[in-house]
Design a protein around this motif. Structure first.
Motif, mmCIF file in Angstrom:
data_model
loop_
_atom_site.group_PDB
_atom_site.id
_atom_site.type_symbol
_atom_site.label_atom_id
_atom_site.label_comp_id
_atom_site.label_asym_id
_atom_site.label_seq_id
_atom_site.Cartn_x
_atom_site.Cartn_y
_atom_site.Cartn_z
ATOM 1 N N MET A 1 75.778 -31.785 91.787
ATOM 2 C CA MET A 1 74.910 -31.060 92.723
ATOM 3 C C MET A 1 74.821 -31.815 94.037
ATOM 4 N N THR B 1 69.215 -32.958 98.994
ATOM 5 C CA THR B 1 67.810 -32.594 98.930
ATOM 6 C C THR B 1 66.939 -33.794 98.587
ATOM 7 N N GLY C 1 74.067 -32.979 83.970
ATOM 8 C CA GLY C 1 74.496 -31.737 84.590
ATOM 9 C C GLY C 1 74.361 -31.740 86.093
ATOM 10 N N ALA C 2 73.628 -32.697 86.615
ATOM 11 C CA ALA C 2 73.288 -32.628 88.025
ATOM 12 C C ALA C 2 74.232 -33.417 88.910
ATOM 13 N N LEU D 1 68.473 -38.415 87.414
ATOM 14 C CA LEU D 1 69.139 -37.125 87.252
ATOM 15 C C LEU D 1 69.822 -37.040 85.902
ATOM 16 N N GLY D 2 69.868 -35.819 85.383
ATOM 17 C CA GLY D 2 70.573 -35.594 84.121
ATOM 18 C C GLY D 2 72.069 -35.497 84.368
#
Lengths: 507, 682
Positions: A501, A505, A497-498, A494-495
């Motif tokens: 989140m 999922t 920004g994630a 994951l980057g």
């Protein structure tokens, strides 16, 4: 379970009717064979409705000792159930396809067919290692005879090739089975499916079983018996060969190799993927240049069976369920395609593609059904071909993106060879007077093909009917594979920004 | 309920017409299918207006579960939102008019029930595509329209060229599907679902993540978007997967209008817009979309300038206009892309159906070199073709309330959006857009001038000769003459009198002409207007208000350049085909290489044949003879036979015995096994 030994009946009914066939006239044998196979089909429908997908793993279990440590042990799980239903569904169709095509020694022919049905049923039902072996190898004997006696001109060469390949595989498997019985102290298949063999032994056991199953499936490079066998076999022989006998290979992998030797299987995933990848590309290209209809479809079978091995050795749910649906779908579709070849072969007595053309003019009904099966073969969504291929590929992708890339080229090449075949048979102008004079499908031929078409759409639009019975059993195989299943090469990172989140999922 | 009727009535009608056509007769088959589509159109427009009035919300109508395997769940479900509503009116309107048109156009064809069944089947599949709530159902529609397209291109199956074109369309589309499939697999791997709303909601969270693919480590969202975009390139005939579309003109003309102009080929644009929140997360993917769109836009326009077959000109024009839509999407102007998709559906269907009317009048002649002077003979067709041409070339003026034909509003919105995006790709696309506006104007007016103006050149046409001598050309003789030399054709009518088409043909094209006249004028606000559009789209597509506003305030020269380019194109066409008809010949003589290159479609077909088709066949034969027979069999079964000393001759003697030896081996093995088991048991 009700009192009747349903599984034994599935074996005994065809044996009984097969025996009767030998004592009656040609026409009597045809009717007896049809009745016998229809009774078996009725039993399989009963089993399907009575089977509880959420019940015990093994249902309708029967066990009587035969002595010498071998038991008459029968029982089915969902995987066996759907394959039994496929067999029972195709058998009456095969008898119907042989109705007029077989003229010589009809009683023996029908008897062999019924014997073959009994033995195939036994292979799917057997719960004892050696009982399985007898059924599994014995089931091929009637097939040799059907090719060798009722086959084409080069039937001897074809059945000889078939024989050499399978002999090699079965000897190795037998040795492995003897070792297994000795190590695990049991010949019960359910017990063996839970037994952990030593890792090193698993390697050799896997290879020994591979020798047998790879030939049956068939995998590249042990596939060369298949085109010859198909070309020489009578139509009904081809239908059973492609529709059911090839499935014994896939069944073997999922019943034996994966649950009994998980470490051994995982070790050979790269090998299985490479062989399957070669099969997809290589045999599809070979199919492209065939001039004989049956050979073309035979090669396409090899390519389709590669989706089975891809899916199984992806070792995840979509892969294995997809592989099973591919097996069922291919059983229907390739069976139907061989019947389609048979329809025109019966009229013109040639399988040479170039002798046909423009059949849409004089055989519109045939052109319609042939189109349905062609589209199912190329995996058009809405037909059975899509569901299996799609699931098996999605599973493959989770295990290896390279595998999925190579396997997915099959959908391009498959479209090319099948639609080109269709063009040369049904489109264009009627070039030959004799082909132009052929009548459209008879009522009998409609009765053979239309039910398969209905099943193809059913499986394509509501595959849940076929996946529900196998769901828990695939889950049980997956439990065995849990510790070895490949993680795949996707390594999703994951980057920044994630981070906030929801990670729910992910899976 | 209305939605279910819109989607499933065409399927039902297709089944009735297709399976029962022989019993119910052709009139019943045609009525059932045409009726189903008209009902669909009547139901679709009110839905569209509900969304315009913002009085309807996104809704998903479940049908039943399709595939359920572990965490993968795919349902049959119909999704309706403002994006679907646009597509529904486009599909049902054009499809119903094409059905009606085909009553006249296909009148003499013996296979009418089959034809109408395929048309309705196509409409059903297209609606499954646009109502899809999951990528897999979209793929179902995607393949379904592909099947219908295959069947309809090859409808006249006696023609080898039609069969070849059908096969090519299917296989080239399958190359696109290869990417689409891998895109779906990857999306499922990353997001754990194939449901479109779920993916779009989760996509921003995946921006910046990386993933392994085929041994490389790449940006997740770029990979997924590009894989899916490969599918869009196949379906929407974008370079380098465009080669199937011109060949698809082998199908009957109504098919070209419906499938290969108005609806199916725009599915790729629809897909990118549907997934626009996903594409927004990957600037790289957006750039690729822009470049591919712009290059295709230019390439196809150049080829369109040098075709003589009236349908091929329009086919390349379609390819080029699709390029416009893609680069609009690529610069983030999804509203403009959908707008052009909407207006293009009307004027391009109109141009194709108008061309069909010309072909009908000219007795299946498709080569424009044998046309000329038709404006007096078929005046209705002439006028609607002019309206279509005014629409595609973008005639209009944006002063005060403004007035313009459909293409004026949508194409200018695209070209200006490209400019205001400010990126390198966007600026490139802007200039391409302007240059192509000139070329569009040139080839479109060239078509009108060659067809309707000048002296008649009918006498030299074989088709007209047949007509004059009372020989009847069967409709499947419809063909294009793709001879590329632009030699001059003798003039003269040869005594032939073209007739205007019947009403069933004229009514649909007049209705479409209304669309070409008004579709841009009436709807530009809701598609691209900075005020009305956001409340229409409501986040269904990643509509950018910023682009809309910047377009409104862009410099005058930016606003005027497409119009100026269009006027120059018109002038060149007029100069070459009206004022001085010898000029094109002189141009060709001056630059023979350029002309040959363009007229031969940049040699893509030849290149692909050399790169893919021949090697595939060669490899197939190599694997067959060299691999299977020469290696595997030689060292496998045959080798084994020799190794153990049974040559072929001996085998022949053993053949009756081998079966028994096999059974014997098996039995011996079993006895051995049993003894082992018994021995062990003690």
């Amino acid at each position: 379970m009700t009192g009747l030994p349903w599984l034994s009946l599935l074996i005994l009914v065809p044996l009984f009717f097969g025996g009767l066939c030998l004592f009656v006239s040609a026409n009597g044998a045809r009717w007896l064979a049809l009745i016998g196979t229809l009774i078996n089909f009725a039993i399989s429908i009963y089993l399907w409705t009575a089977y509880d997908p959420n019940g015990a793993q093994w249902q309708f279990v029967e066990k009587y000792p035969l002595g010498g440590g071998v038991n008459w042990a029968l029982g089915i799980d969902g995987i066996a159930l759907v394959l039994i239903a496929l067999t029972a569904f195709l058998m009456p169709i095969c008898i119907g396809a042989s109705w007029r095509a077989i003229e010589k020694r009809v009683p023996e022919y029908m008897a062999y067919f019924l014997l073959m049905e009994a033995l195939i049923m036994g292979s799917f039902e057997a719960q004892d290692l050696f009982l399985f072996y007898i059924f599994f190898e014995g089931g091929l004997i009637p097939m040799y005879l059907i090719i060798g006696v009722w086959g084409g001109i080069e039937r001897i060469k074809a059945s000889y090739k078939f024989f050499l390949y399978t002999l090699f595989g079965s000897v190795l498997m037998l040795i492995a089975m003897i070792y297994m019985a000795g190590t695990a102290h049991t010949t019960s298949i359910p017990a063996l499916m839970a037994f952990d063999f030593p890792k090193q032994a698993q390697t050799f056991l896997f290879l020994a079983f591979l020798a047998s199953f790879a030939v049956k499936l068939p995998m590249w490079p042990v596939h060369t018996w298949l085109p010859d066998a198909h070309v020489q076999a009578p139509t009904a022989g081809s239908v059973i060969l492609a529709g059911v006998l090839l499935k014994l290979g896939g069944y073997g992998f999922i019943r034996f190799s994966l649950p009994m030797f998980p470490e051994g299987s995982a070790q050979f995933i790269p090998l299985m993927f490479v062989l399957s990848g070669i099969a997809v590309v290589y045999t599809s290209l070979v199919a492209l240049v065939q001039r004989d209809m049956k050979k073309l479809i035979a090669y396409s079978s090899v390519a389709h069976m590669a989706f089975v091995t891809f899916g199984l050795f992806a070792m995840n749910r979509q892969g294995i369920e997809g592989a099973l649906v591919v097996m069922l779908s291919h059983g229907l579709v390739s069976g139907a395609l061989f019947l389609c070849v048979g329809v025109v072969y019966d009229r013109l007595h040639t399988r040479e593609i170039d002798r046909y053309g423009g059949l849409s003019d004089n055989m519109p009904g045939y052109a319609l059904l042939f189109m349905v099966f062609t589209m199912a073969s190329v995996g058009l969504p809405g037909t059975s071909g899509f569901v299996g291929e799609f699931l098996s590929l999605i599973g493959t992708y989770r295990a290896s993106s390279w595998g999925a890339i190579v396997a997915t080229t099959g959908i391009i090449l498959g479209a090319a060879y099948m639609l080109w075949l269709y063009w040369r048979i049904c489109f264009g102008s009627l070039r030959n007077a004799d082909a132009a004079a052929m009548p459209d499908l008879s009522a009998r031929e409609w009765w053979l093909l239309a039910p398969i078409a209905a099943a193809v759409f059913w499986m394509g639009i509501y595959p849940e009917s076929f996946i529900r019975p196998i769901r828990n059993d695939v889950g049980r195989v997956l439990t065995r594979l849990d510790r070895v299943a490949p993680a795949g090469d996707s390594h999703l990172t994951l980057g920044k920004g994630a981070m906030h989140m929801n990670m729910g999922t992910m899976h | 309920m209305a939605l279910k009727l819109i989607v499933f009535l065409p399927l039902l009608a297709a089944l009735i017409a297709g399976l029962g056509g022989r019993w119910i007769g052709k009139t019943a088959a045609k009525s059932v299918t045409t009726g189903a589509l008209f009902i669909g159109a009547i139901l679709s427009w009110p839905i569209f207006f509900q969304y315009i009035r913002s009085s309807a919300d996104t809704a998903v109508v479940p049908v039943f579960t399709w595939i359920h395997s572990g965490t993968l769940t795919v349902d049959w479900a119909l999704r309706i939102d403002s994006l679907t509503a646009v597509m529904l009116v486009v599909v049902t309107t054009v499809s119903s008019l094409v059905h009606l048109y085909s009553w006249g156009y296909m009148e003499e064809d013996p296979g009418q029930p089959r034809f109408f069944a395929y048309l309705s089947l196509f409409s059903f599949a297209m609606m499954m595509l646009v109502t899809a709530n999951s990528l897999v159902q979209m793929f179902f529609g995607w393949e379904g329209v592909g099947l219908a397209s295959y069947l309809l291109i090859g409808f006249w199956y006696h023609k080898p060229s039609a069969n070849a074109a059908a096969l090519k369309a299917f296989v080239v589309n399958r190359i696109g599907d290869f990417g689409f499939s891998l895109g779906i697999f990857g999306t499922f791997l990353v997001f754990g679902t194939v449901s479109i709303p779920a993916i779009l909601a989760a996509a921003p969270g995946m921006a910046g993540s990386t993933i392994g693919f085929a041994g490389m480590h790449v940006q997740t969202m770029t990979l997924l978007c590009l894989l899916l975009f490969v599918g869009a390139m196949g379906k929407s005939a974008q370079l380098p997967l465009h080669t199937w579309l011109p060949d698809a003109m082998e199908g009957p003309t109504p098919v070209s209008a419906l499938i290969h102009a108005a609806t199916m080929v725009t599915a790729g644009v629809f897909m990118v817009c549907r997934l626009s929140p996903m594409f927004e997360t990957s600037p790289t993917a957006m750039h690729v979309v822009t470049w591919v769109g712009a290059i295709t836009c230019f390439f196809a326009a150049t080829v369109g300038c040098a075709q003589n077959d009236i349908k091929r000109v329009i086919a390349y024009s379609t390819c080029s206009q699709l390029g416009y839509m893609f680069f609009a999407a690529g610069v983030g102007a999804y509203g403009a892309a959908m707008f052009h998709l909407f207006t293009h559906a009307f004027f391009k269907a109109l141009l194709f159906l108008g061309a069909g009317s010309v072909i009908h009048a000219m007795h299946h002649e498709q080569d424009m070199r044998f046309y000329g002077a038709l404006r007096k003979e078929i005046p209705v067709t002439y006028w609607v073709m002019v309206i279509g041409t005014l629409a595609i070339t973008g005639v209009g003026i944006d002063v005060g309330p403004g007035f313009g034909f459909a293409g004026f509003w949508s194409k200018d919105a695209i070209i200006q959006s490209a400019w205001v995006s400010g990126s390198v790709a966007g600026t490139f696309a802007f200039w391409i857009g302007v240059i192509v506006a000139l070329m569009t104007s040139f080839y479109s007016w060239r078509l009108v001038f060659m067809t309707f103006f000048g002296p008649p050149r009918w006498a030299a046409s074989e088709h007209i000769q047949h007509a004059l001598h009372g020989e009847h050309d069967s409709p499947d003789e419809e063909h294009g003459d793709s001879a590329h030399d632009s030699h001059r054709v003798a003039t003269g009518s040869g005594g032939y009198h073209p007739h205007e088409s019947p009403l069933t043909i004229l009514v649909p094209i007049v209705l479409l002409a209304l669309g070409a006249l008004l579709a841009g004028q009436l709807f530009h606000g809701i598609f691209v207007g900075p005020n009305a559009a956001p409340s229409y789209w409501r986040g269904i597509i990643a509509f950018s208000r910023k682009i809309g506003e910047a377009v409104e305030s862009s410099a005058l020269w930016v606003k005027l350049s497409p119009t100026i380019a269009m006027l120059i194109g018109l002038w060149i066409a007029w100069n070459n085909y009206i004022r001085d008809p010898a000029a094109p010949g002189r141009f060709v003589a001056m630059f023979p290489a350029v002309y040959k290159f363009v007229a031969n479609k940049w040699y893509f077909d030849e290149l692909y044949h050399f790169l893919f088709v021949r090697p595939a066949l060669w490899l197939g034969r190599l694997f067959w003879h060299g691999g299977d027979e020469g290696t595997i069999d030689r060292f496998g079964p045959h080798g084994a036979a020799y190794a153990v000393g049974i040559g072929n001759r001996v085998t022949f003697r053993l053949q009756s015995g081998y079966l028994y030896s096999y059974a014997l081996v098996m039995l011996l093995g079993l006895i051995g096994a049993a003894s082992w088991a018994i021995w062990w048991a003690k």
